[in-house]
Design a protein around this motif. Structure first.
Motif, mmCIF file in Angstrom:
data_model
loop_
_atom_site.group_PDB
_atom_site.id
_atom_site.type_symbol
_atom_site.label_atom_id
_atom_site.label_comp_id
_atom_site.label_asym_id
_atom_site.label_seq_id
_atom_site.Cartn_x
_atom_site.Cartn_y
_atom_site.Cartn_z
ATOM 1 N N PHE A 292 -56.617 -7.552 -17.996
ATOM 2 C CA PHE A 292 -56.439 -6.230 -18.593
ATOM 3 C C PHE A 292 -56.680 -6.376 -20.090
ATOM 4 O O PHE A 292 -56.047 -7.214 -20.738
ATOM 5 N N ARG B 79 -51.179 -4.818 -28.136
ATOM 6 C CA ARG B 79 -50.896 -5.753 -27.032
ATOM 7 C C ARG B 79 -52.014 -6.750 -26.800
ATOM 8 O O ARG B 79 -53.192 -6.418 -26.904
ATOM 9 N N VAL C 213 -54.036 -9.300 -20.942
ATOM 10 C CA VAL C 213 -53.218 -9.950 -19.910
ATOM 11 C C VAL C 213 -54.130 -10.460 -18.795
ATOM 12 O O VAL C 213 -54.924 -9.708 -18.254
ATOM 13 N N ALA D 59 -54.046 -11.062 -15.340
ATOM 14 C CA ALA D 59 -53.138 -10.754 -14.225
ATOM 15 C C ALA D 59 -53.458 -11.627 -13.018
ATOM 16 O O ALA D 59 -52.568 -12.032 -12.283
ATOM 17 N N SER E 70 -41.769 -11.450 -10.446
ATOM 18 C CA SER E 70 -42.231 -10.245 -11.117
ATOM 19 C C SER E 70 -43.310 -10.606 -12.144
ATOM 20 O O SER E 70 -43.163 -11.560 -12.886
ATOM 21 N N GLY E 71 -44.406 -9.850 -12.125
ATOM 22 C CA GLY E 71 -45.473 -10.092 -13.088
ATOM 23 C C GLY E 71 -46.467 -11.142 -12.645
ATOM 24 O O GLY E 71 -47.408 -11.463 -13.380
ATOM 25 N N SER E 72 -46.324 -11.682 -11.438
ATOM 26 C CA SER E 72 -47.223 -12.755 -10.996
ATOM 27 C C SER E 72 -48.571 -12.218 -10.525
ATOM 28 O O SER E 72 -49.474 -13.002 -10.234
ATOM 29 N N GLY E 73 -48.697 -10.887 -10.412
ATOM 30 C CA GLY E 73 -50.000 -10.321 -10.072
ATOM 31 C C GLY E 73 -50.109 -9.765 -8.665
ATOM 32 O O GLY E 73 -51.201 -9.421 -8.207
ATOM 33 N N LYS E 74 -48.967 -9.612 -7.973
ATOM 34 C CA LYS E 74 -48.987 -9.167 -6.574
ATOM 35 C C LYS E 74 -49.578 -7.766 -6.415
ATOM 36 O O LYS E 74 -50.442 -7.539 -5.568
ATOM 37 N N SER E 75 -49.069 -6.820 -7.210
ATOM 38 C CA SER E 75 -49.553 -5.444 -7.066
ATOM 39 C C SER E 75 -51.015 -5.340 -7.485
ATOM 40 O O SER E 75 -51.796 -4.602 -6.874
ATOM 41 N N THR E 76 -51.380 -6.088 -8.501
ATOM 42 C CA THR E 76 -52.780 -6.102 -8.925
ATOM 43 C C THR E 76 -53.655 -6.592 -7.774
ATOM 44 O O THR E 76 -54.705 -6.013 -7.476
HETATM 45 N N1 LIG Z 1 -52.835 -1.341 -15.910
HETATM 46 C C1 LIG Z 1 -52.383 -2.440 -16.558
HETATM 47 N N2 LIG Z 1 -52.639 -2.630 -17.872
HETATM 48 C C2 LIG Z 1 -52.221 -3.734 -18.525
HETATM 49 N N3 LIG Z 1 -51.542 -4.727 -17.956
HETATM 50 C C3 LIG Z 1 -51.253 -4.617 -16.637
HETATM 51 C C4 LIG Z 1 -51.652 -3.465 -15.876
HETATM 52 N N4 LIG Z 1 -51.218 -3.626 -14.591
HETATM 53 C C5 LIG Z 1 -50.575 -4.806 -14.563
HETATM 54 N N5 LIG Z 1 -50.603 -5.410 -15.788
HETATM 55 C C6 LIG Z 1 -50.030 -6.738 -16.116
HETATM 56 O O1 LIG Z 1 -50.541 -7.685 -15.183
HETATM 57 C C7 LIG Z 1 -49.518 -8.599 -14.790
HETATM 58 C C8 LIG Z 1 -49.327 -8.564 -13.286
HETATM 59 O O2 LIG Z 1 -48.799 -7.295 -12.921
HETATM 60 P P1 LIG Z 1 -48.472 -6.881 -11.413
HETATM 61 O O3 LIG Z 1 -47.993 -5.467 -11.438
HETATM 62 O O4 LIG Z 1 -49.625 -7.198 -10.567
HETATM 63 O O5 LIG Z 1 -47.256 -7.876 -11.078
HETATM 64 P P2 LIG Z 1 -46.299 -7.906 -9.798
HETATM 65 O O6 LIG Z 1 -46.337 -9.303 -9.278
HETATM 66 O O7 LIG Z 1 -46.658 -6.816 -8.866
HETATM 67 O O8 LIG Z 1 -44.878 -7.641 -10.427
HETATM 68 P P3 LIG Z 1 -43.595 -6.874 -9.799
HETATM 69 O O9 LIG Z 1 -42.954 -7.851 -8.841
HETATM 70 O O10 LIG Z 1 -42.722 -6.630 -10.989
HETATM 71 O O11 LIG Z 1 -44.077 -5.627 -9.136
HETATM 72 C C9 LIG Z 1 -48.273 -8.219 -15.572
HETATM 73 O O12 LIG Z 1 -48.214 -9.036 -16.717
HETATM 74 C C10 LIG Z 1 -48.527 -6.775 -15.949
HETATM 75 O O13 LIG Z 1 -47.885 -6.458 -17.133
#
Ligand SMILES: Nc1ncnc2c1ncn2[C@@H]1O[C@H](COP(=O)(O)OP(=O)(O)OP(=O)(O)O)[C@@H](O)[C@H]1O
Ligand SMILES: [Mg+2]
Length: 331
Positions: free
Chosen positions: A11, A17, A20, A22, A42-48
């Protein structure tokens, strides 16, 4: 069924900022019929990762292939079509409050231009299947969290997808609803021959329903494979949380073995049968993972020194390499 090949996602930074990273060179295959758990902090990139599977988010580099079609190579129009093969559910359900359960499930069919009668029939059948035959006319506000998630599952399945992505689908539910929704997801995967990706921060969810697991840390895959293989040969500290190492008793000579799957009870039975030794279990953790039981046991093996050595050699070749090292270290 799903192949992610060398996926990275950065990102871009803004004035305030830093950029990142991801996801960092993630490769992953999920075969048809599997329930793949994707776990990480949290933040490991799962949702991405989930959003990249259906290209709600474009990867910075790498390719996504679903059901033999390379999504990353499609035009916008073709991509919309291909997305119908992928259903998705979320932690916060994302139902329309103004619509009944039935009308919520009908929505994706309306958008796809399916006629009224067929829409209604399919939505009714799906709501019956998820156990909500008596809630067709209820609005989301009148339903419990578990019931709302069932509506969301029915809605996701309405266009007859072959892939179901679940992003923290049980994270907002109480333990009883979590159990029943997870069981439902497993049943539907088997019944409809789906390929299901279960994204979660809870190791327990993976232990209960997944047959395969991918562990993410800081946007990288640190472990991946069949649940039993990852348990037997963990490559990461995160993986050892699937079956924790029991607390070692102080001052006792101990060997640690991991037993599981088909040979769950055979290793110890054989050990005692073949060798004139006494075996004491000093500590252990046993977990049911998917439909198999695994144990990590710390043993004291007593007997004549030569016999004990032979027995430990037997243990070393009957159990995974990691234990072989441990066995040698204490033998
Ligand atoms: N649209 C975006 N713009 C900038 N940074 C992003 C965006 N989406 C996610 N990130 C960053 O990418 C990284 C991974 O985010 P992601 O949401 O995939 O994590 P996650 O594993 O799903 O976390 P959680 O368990 O909290 O849901 C994080 O550092 C987040 O801040
Ligand atoms: Mg997330």
């Amino acid at each position: 069924m799903i192949t992610l090949s060398h996926i990275s996602k950065t990102f871009p930074g803004t004035r305030r900022r830093q950029p990142v990273i991801a996801l960092d060179d993630v490769s992953l295959t999920v075969e048809r019929g599997q329930v793949m758990g994707v776990v990480g902090p949290s933040g490991s990139g799962k949702s991405t990762l989930a959003r990249i599977v259906n290209l709600l988010e474009r990867p910075t580099s790498g390719t996504v292939t679903v059901d033999g079609v390379e999504l990353t190579a499609l035009s916008a129009g073709r991509l919309n079509e291909a997305r119908r093969t992928i259903g998705m559910i979320f932690q916060q359900f994302n139902l329309l409050d103004s619509r009944t359960a039935l009308a919520n499930v009908e929505l994706p069919l309306e958008l796809a231009g399916v006629g009224r009668a067929e829409r209604r029939a399919r939505a009714t059948e799906l709501l019956e299947r998820v156990g909500l035959a008596d809630k067709l006319g209820s609005h989301p506000a009148q339903l419990s969290g578990g019931q709302r998630q069932r509506v969301a599952i029915a809605r996701a399945l309405a266009p007859r997808p072959s892939v179901l992505l679940c992003d923290e689908a049980t994270s907002a539910l109480d333990p009883a609803s979590t159990t029943s929704v997870l069981a439902l997801l497993r049943e539907l995967t088997d019944e409809l021959d789906l390929t299901t990706v279960l994204i979660t921060h809870e190791m327990d969810v993976v232990k209960r329903v997944c047959d395969h697991v991918t562990l993410l840390e800081g946007g990288r895959v640190v472990d991946s494979g069949a649940l039993g293989d990852v348990v037997r040969r963990p490559q990461s500290p995160l993986a050892t949380r699937l079956l924790p190492h029991p607390q070692a008793p102080v001052g006792e000579p101990v060997v640690e073995v991991t037993v599981g799957g088909a040979d769950h009870d055979l290793v110890l039975t054989e050990l005692i049968r073949r060798f004139d030794v006494r075996v004491a279990v000093l500590a252990g953790s046993v977990e049911t993972l998917g439909d198999q039981r695994f144990g990590r046991l710390q043993l004291r093996v007593d007997g004549a020194p030569e016999t004990v050595r032979e027995a430990l050699d037997y243990l070393a070749q009957a159990t995974p390499e990691r234990e072989l090292e441990l066995t040698r270290a204490v033998a």
